[in-house]
Design a protein around this motif. Structure first.
Motif, mmCIF file in Angstrom:
data_model
loop_
_atom_site.group_PDB
_atom_site.id
_atom_site.type_symbol
_atom_site.label_atom_id
_atom_site.label_comp_id
_atom_site.label_asym_id
_atom_site.label_seq_id
_atom_site.Cartn_x
_atom_site.Cartn_y
_atom_site.Cartn_z
ATOM 1 N N ASP A 57 0.467 -1.300 -0.267
ATOM 2 C CA ASP A 57 0.014 0.078 -0.128
ATOM 3 C C ASP A 57 0.772 1.254 0.259
ATOM 4 O OD1 ASP A 57 -1.802 -2.196 0.204
ATOM 5 O OD2 ASP A 57 -3.113 -1.118 1.591
ATOM 6 N N TRP A 58 2.022 1.501 0.419
ATOM 7 C CA TRP A 58 2.408 2.316 0.886
ATOM 8 C C TRP A 58 3.657 2.610 -0.075
ATOM 9 C CZ3 TRP A 58 1.117 6.892 3.183
ATOM 10 C CH2 TRP A 58 -0.402 6.677 3.604
ATOM 11 N N GLY A 59 4.228 1.421 -0.725
ATOM 12 C CA GLY A 59 6.182 0.340 -1.315
ATOM 13 C C GLY A 59 6.044 1.952 -2.515
ATOM 14 N N ALA A 60 5.062 2.363 -2.900
ATOM 15 C CA ALA A 60 5.253 3.045 -5.018
ATOM 16 C C ALA A 60 5.123 4.321 -4.530
ATOM 17 C CB ALA A 60 3.651 2.365 -5.336
ATOM 18 N N VAL A 61 3.874 5.032 -3.369
ATOM 19 C CA VAL A 61 3.608 6.203 -2.906
ATOM 20 C C VAL A 61 5.118 6.598 -2.044
ATOM 21 C CG1 VAL A 61 2.831 7.692 -0.947
ATOM 22 C CG2 VAL A 61 1.108 5.820 -2.336
ATOM 23 N N TYR A 62 5.405 6.100 -1.246
ATOM 24 C CA TYR A 62 6.851 6.323 -0.926
ATOM 25 C C TYR A 62 8.256 6.931 -1.751
ATOM 26 C CZ TYR A 62 11.471 6.421 1.901
ATOM 27 O OH TYR A 62 12.975 6.493 2.268
ATOM 28 N N LEU A 63 8.569 5.866 -2.940
ATOM 29 C CA LEU A 63 9.688 6.142 -4.272
ATOM 30 C C LEU A 63 9.153 7.293 -4.692
ATOM 31 C CD1 LEU A 63 9.799 1.996 -5.902
ATOM 32 C CD2 LEU A 63 11.103 3.798 -4.283
ATOM 33 N N HIS A 64 7.396 7.756 -5.057
ATOM 34 C CA HIS A 64 7.307 8.853 -6.127
ATOM 35 C C HIS A 64 7.598 9.961 -4.706
ATOM 36 C CE1 HIS A 64 4.906 11.076 -8.539
ATOM 37 N NE2 HIS A 64 4.158 11.094 -7.416
ATOM 38 N N LEU B 190 1.491 7.329 10.934
ATOM 39 C CA LEU B 190 2.860 7.581 11.983
ATOM 40 C C LEU B 190 3.649 8.880 10.794
ATOM 41 C CD1 LEU B 190 4.198 4.119 12.491
ATOM 42 C CD2 LEU B 190 4.243 6.196 14.175
ATOM 43 N N THR B 191 2.465 8.954 9.880
ATOM 44 C CA THR B 191 3.057 9.718 8.336
ATOM 45 C C THR B 191 2.464 10.869 8.765
ATOM 46 O OG1 THR B 191 3.087 7.935 6.783
ATOM 47 C CG2 THR B 191 2.801 10.092 5.906
ATOM 48 N N GLU B 192 1.533 11.117 9.106
ATOM 49 C CA GLU B 192 0.717 12.551 9.597
ATOM 50 C C GLU B 192 1.689 12.572 10.774
ATOM 51 O OE1 GLU B 192 -2.251 13.838 8.569
ATOM 52 O OE2 GLU B 192 -2.007 12.544 6.577
ATOM 53 N N ALA B 193 1.781 11.723 11.591
ATOM 54 C CA ALA B 193 3.183 12.013 12.673
ATOM 55 C C ALA B 193 4.344 13.115 12.693
ATOM 56 C CB ALA B 193 2.534 11.308 14.410
ATOM 57 N N THR B 194 4.777 12.285 11.559
ATOM 58 C CA THR B 194 6.238 11.851 11.671
ATOM 59 C C THR B 194 6.919 12.490 10.102
ATOM 60 O OG1 THR B 194 6.398 9.174 11.669
ATOM 61 C CG2 THR B 194 6.466 10.751 14.111
ATOM 62 N N GLY B 195 6.376 11.653 9.295
ATOM 63 C CA GLY B 195 6.641 12.275 8.278
ATOM 64 C C GLY B 195 6.591 10.570 7.807
ATOM 65 N N LEU B 196 6.648 10.261 6.456
ATOM 66 C CA LEU B 196 6.679 9.481 5.650
ATOM 67 C C LEU B 196 7.518 8.756 5.193
ATOM 68 C CD1 LEU B 196 4.688 6.928 3.560
ATOM 69 C CD2 LEU B 196 5.219 8.110 1.781
ATOM 70 N N ARG B 197 9.050 9.465 5.407
ATOM 71 C CA ARG B 197 9.881 8.218 5.447
ATOM 72 C C ARG B 197 10.804 7.426 7.544
ATOM 73 N NH1 ARG B 197 16.302 12.004 4.338
ATOM 74 N NH2 ARG B 197 17.640 10.167 4.274
ATOM 75 N N THR B 198 10.391 8.705 7.460
ATOM 76 C CA THR B 198 10.662 8.221 9.211
ATOM 77 C C THR B 198 9.558 7.030 9.435
ATOM 78 O OG1 THR B 198 10.815 10.034 10.251
ATOM 79 C CG2 THR B 198 10.267 9.227 11.519
ATOM 80 N N ALA B 199 7.822 7.162 8.721
ATOM 81 C CA ALA B 199 7.213 6.149 9.240
ATOM 82 C C ALA B 199 7.933 4.649 8.958
ATOM 83 C CB ALA B 199 5.757 6.833 8.451
ATOM 84 N N MET B 200 8.737 4.616 7.180
ATOM 85 C CA MET B 200 9.274 3.350 6.506
ATOM 86 C C MET B 200 9.759 2.748 7.482
ATOM 87 S SD MET B 200 7.084 2.555 3.951
ATOM 88 C CE MET B 200 7.626 2.170 2.941
#
Length: 409
Positions: free
Chosen positions: A249-256, A375-385
């Motif tokens: 669900d988040w892999g492609a979103v993170y790359l983009h 976690l993305t809302e709280a810290t950002g997607l990079r940290t959430a991953m």
């Protein structure tokens, strides 16, 4: 020659005859795994078309998909008990009919409410087939006295690739979901029907019931819930499936969004992950037979942990491809391994053991994407991953606590 009694199969004859029969059964189980993966991918590849036909918003589609996850989660404990009472081949036959019938229904429903119900039925059929085919796979593995379950799961992945590929082609050709799903159901039903005739039933359940009645024993429970010894493999499955759900669900979103990949390149990342899954499953049985379940699972977790850390440490598209490939390679065989391990812990009731472990693991699959969103809302997607490498490290620690199966394998 006869197959060992502990395998659950009753095959007698010369060594050549038994070997030939086992190869036939193994091919049949492989075909069932392929059909199951292809069926789900047929639906998944045409979700946008179903959404457009019913004019659903993103929120409405999300509501419908709750039926898919809820149906699977609620059916898991029940299917294990049904397999124990009626046999994996019987449950597989009934489940496959329901699964393919529901696939056709997904193209015919007129609105959101019925789509949600159809997805729940689709998930129930899928769950019945999943538990039953894994039980058959474990029985084949016991008959061979060496790991083979990873290869079956590789066939599931290959079926998914073929189903998605055909779905993309027919969508490009402008074929509607009705003809597509009906045609796919007919072909897949024919393949599954031929495969089922080659499966071997477990020993007569009537005889077991008579013995239980004479000894005053109660029949096993219909609901399969984790018991002593099953929580550790269940939690290992939880970590693996949570990681898989996050990448899905988040892999492609993170790359983009974080690695700067184009939308097309971000999609390639998921293909790399899927390729890693196929390769890992094809190689799993040979490696596991050499180093054992605990060491193999810990090694898989280490590979996946590196794969999860690389895209976060180096947020580029290339690093993302490398990381996703390692994630797929590392997580590929964890689920079939814990299924096999759980079945060995309950050699007389492998179906309920597999269902119980699946239920714990599926909680992770459902929980992963929302956790990353929060976690993305709280810290950002990079940290959430960072959840991905953390999960894999937890899985490595749990692997060391996998209890030795009673079969001694």
């Amino acid at each position: 020659m006869a197959v060992p009694k502990a395998s659950g199969f009753v095959l007698t004859g010369s060594a050549t005859e038994v070997a030939r029969r086992l190869r036939t059964v193994r091919l049949a189980v492989s075909a069932v795994f392929f059909v199951t993966g292809a069926t789900f991918a047929t639906w998944a590849s045409r979700v946008p078309a179903v959404q457009d036909r019913l004019d659903l918003s993103a929120g409405q589609l999300a509501v419908a998909l709750v039926g898919l996850s809820s149906g699977a989660f609620l059916a898991l404990p029940l299917m294990g008990g049904l397999v124990a009472r009626y046999g994996s081949r019987t449950v597989l036959c009934v489940g496959m009919v329901a699964y393919l019938t529901a696939l056709v229904g997904l193209a015919l429903v007129p609105g959101l409410a019925l789509l949600t119900v159809a997805l729940a039925l689709f998930a129930c059929g899928n769950t019945a087939v999943d538990v039953a085919m894994n039980t058959q796979g474990v029985l084949v593995e016991r008959a061979y006295a060496r790991p083979v379950l990873g290869g079956f799961h590789a066939m599931f992945s290959l079926g998914g690739i073929v189903g998605a590929g055909v779905g993309g082609l027919v969508a490009w050709a402008g074929v509607g979901t009705g003809p597509h799903f009906a045609g796919a159901a007919v072909v897949l039903c024919a393949v599954a029907g031929a495969a089922v005739t080659a499966l071997v039933p477990e020993p007569k359940r009537a005889a077991r019931a008579d013995r239980a009645a004479r000894s005053g024993e109660e029949p096993g429970p219909l609901l399969a819930l984790p018991g002593p010894g099953l929580w550790i493999p269940g939690l290992v499955g939880f970590c693996a499936l949570m990681g898989e759900g996050v990448v899905n669900d988040w892999g492609a979103v993170y790359l983009h969004e974080e690695a700067g990949a184009s939308a097309g390149a971000a999609g390639v990342g998921f293909a790399v992950f899927s390729a890693g899954m196929v390769i890992g499953r094809l190689a799993a049985d040979r490696v596991r037979s050499r180093i054992g379940t605990s060491g193999f699972t810990a090694g898989c977790a280490a590979v996946a942990a590196v794969g999860g850390a690389v895209p976060v440490a180096v947020p580029t598209a290339f690093a993302g491809f490398v990381g996703y490939g390692l994630l797929g390679l590392g997580m590929a065989a964890v689920v079939p391994v814990v299924f096999s391990h759980a079945a060995d812990l309950r050699p007389e009731r492998p179906g309920p053991a597999i269902a119980a472990v699946s239920a714990v693991g599926y909680v992770g699959f459902l929980a992963g994407p929302p956790v990353i969103g929060f976690l993305t809302e709280a810290t950002g997607l990079r940290t959430a991953m960072l959840v991905l490498p953390a999960l894999m490290l937890v899985m490595a620690a749990l692997a060391a606590r996998l209890r030795r199966p009673v079969t001694g394998r």
